[in-house]
Write an enzyme that holds these catalytic residues in place. Sequence first.
Site, PDB file in Angstrom:
ATOM      1  CG  ASP A  85      -1.888   1.142   1.279  1.00 28.46           C
ATOM      2  OD1 ASP A  85      -1.683   2.137   0.553  1.00 28.46           O
ATOM      3  OD2 ASP A  85      -2.870   1.062   2.046  1.00 28.46           O
ATOM      4  CB  SER A 166      -3.698  11.246 -15.884  1.00 24.77           C
ATOM      5  OG  SER A 166      -4.953  11.589 -16.430  1.00 24.77           O
ATOM      6  CE1 TYR A 178      -6.419   9.986 -11.579  1.00 23.58           C
ATOM      7  CE2 TYR A 178      -6.923  11.756 -13.114  1.00 23.58           C
ATOM      8  CZ  TYR A 178      -6.380  10.517 -12.854  1.00 23.58           C
ATOM      9  OH  TYR A 178      -5.781   9.808 -13.878  1.00 23.58           O
ATOM     10  CE  LYS A 182      -2.755  10.060 -11.863  1.00 18.61           C
ATOM     11  NZ  LYS A 182      -1.747   8.969 -11.798  1.00 18.61           N
TER      12      LYS A 182
END
Length: 322
Positions: A85, A166, A178, A182
């Site tokens: 993890d 991304s 998110y 990124k």
Amino acid sequence: MLFFILLFLGIISLWWHWTTRDRMKVTNLTGKYIFITGCDTGFGNMAAKIFDKKGFRVFAGCLTETGAKELKAVTSKQLQTVLLDVRDSDRIKKVAAWVKAEVQSEGLWGLVNNAGIMGLSAPTDWLDIEHFREPIEVNLIGLINVTLNMLPLIKKAKGRIVNVSSVGGRLAFSGGGYFPSKFGVEGFNDSLRRDMKAFGVKVCCIQPGLFKTALSNTAKILKEKEVIWNKLPPDIKEQYGEEYFQKDAAKKQKLSKICLNKDVLPVVQCMEHALTSLHPRAHYIVGQDAKLFWNPLSRMPTVIQDLLLMRNRVELAVSNAK
């Protein structure tokens, strides 16, 4: 006329040189060690299987025992799985020490930082700090932490680091953690690439568009968004309008159908090129949506970006009230 002929020949010559250079491969890679994070599903899972078949000695980091067991069942005895993890700093250190003992003086040829989560995607005023924290912890802090712990082994082998970012690291088209995560990956990747040049370590960044993986599960994303919607204070719901959620969900599903790349193999092929090419690219833009829309749009003036992206948004009730 002679000028245009010479110009044409010059362009052809440059194109031929670049193509030839791009196809040059590093020799004697069979048996080299590579470590991949996020191998339970998606890009990482396919990459572990393909690189194992190609003769690499793969260390596959999996989040769950189920993911590790399923991957081990379909790969060779040479591939080794390890539970990881990337939010767990102590675990990262233990895994890095285990890898060091395995590779010994040879070092680690490749590190593929693939582990990532989407997190909640919703308007910013629906969210609290925890909604931002988790994707940043996994996608950015975890990636950096794994890199720092594996870096001495990469430097020893004069190897490769491949960071999966991304198109969302170039253009933020929704709220949530998110996209900040990124954008952070892009910044870290660029500084690391320049820092490592002196050591013969090459650092690459892959920028996929929207691919059919667990990360892009539209039904799951909308379900999580609906949970937040149902908990919103009445005044915010009033600002957005009672029909907002259904209309927004319909637009997102339509966009997903248009942009979704169903075959994840091109992403893995970019990983392979980054690990095996004599001259890997700094950035790999992959996916038809990324190449034809998101990447070109990210290079356009802000006014054009906003104009096109806002066309896919639902008009709010507060806007109609003006």
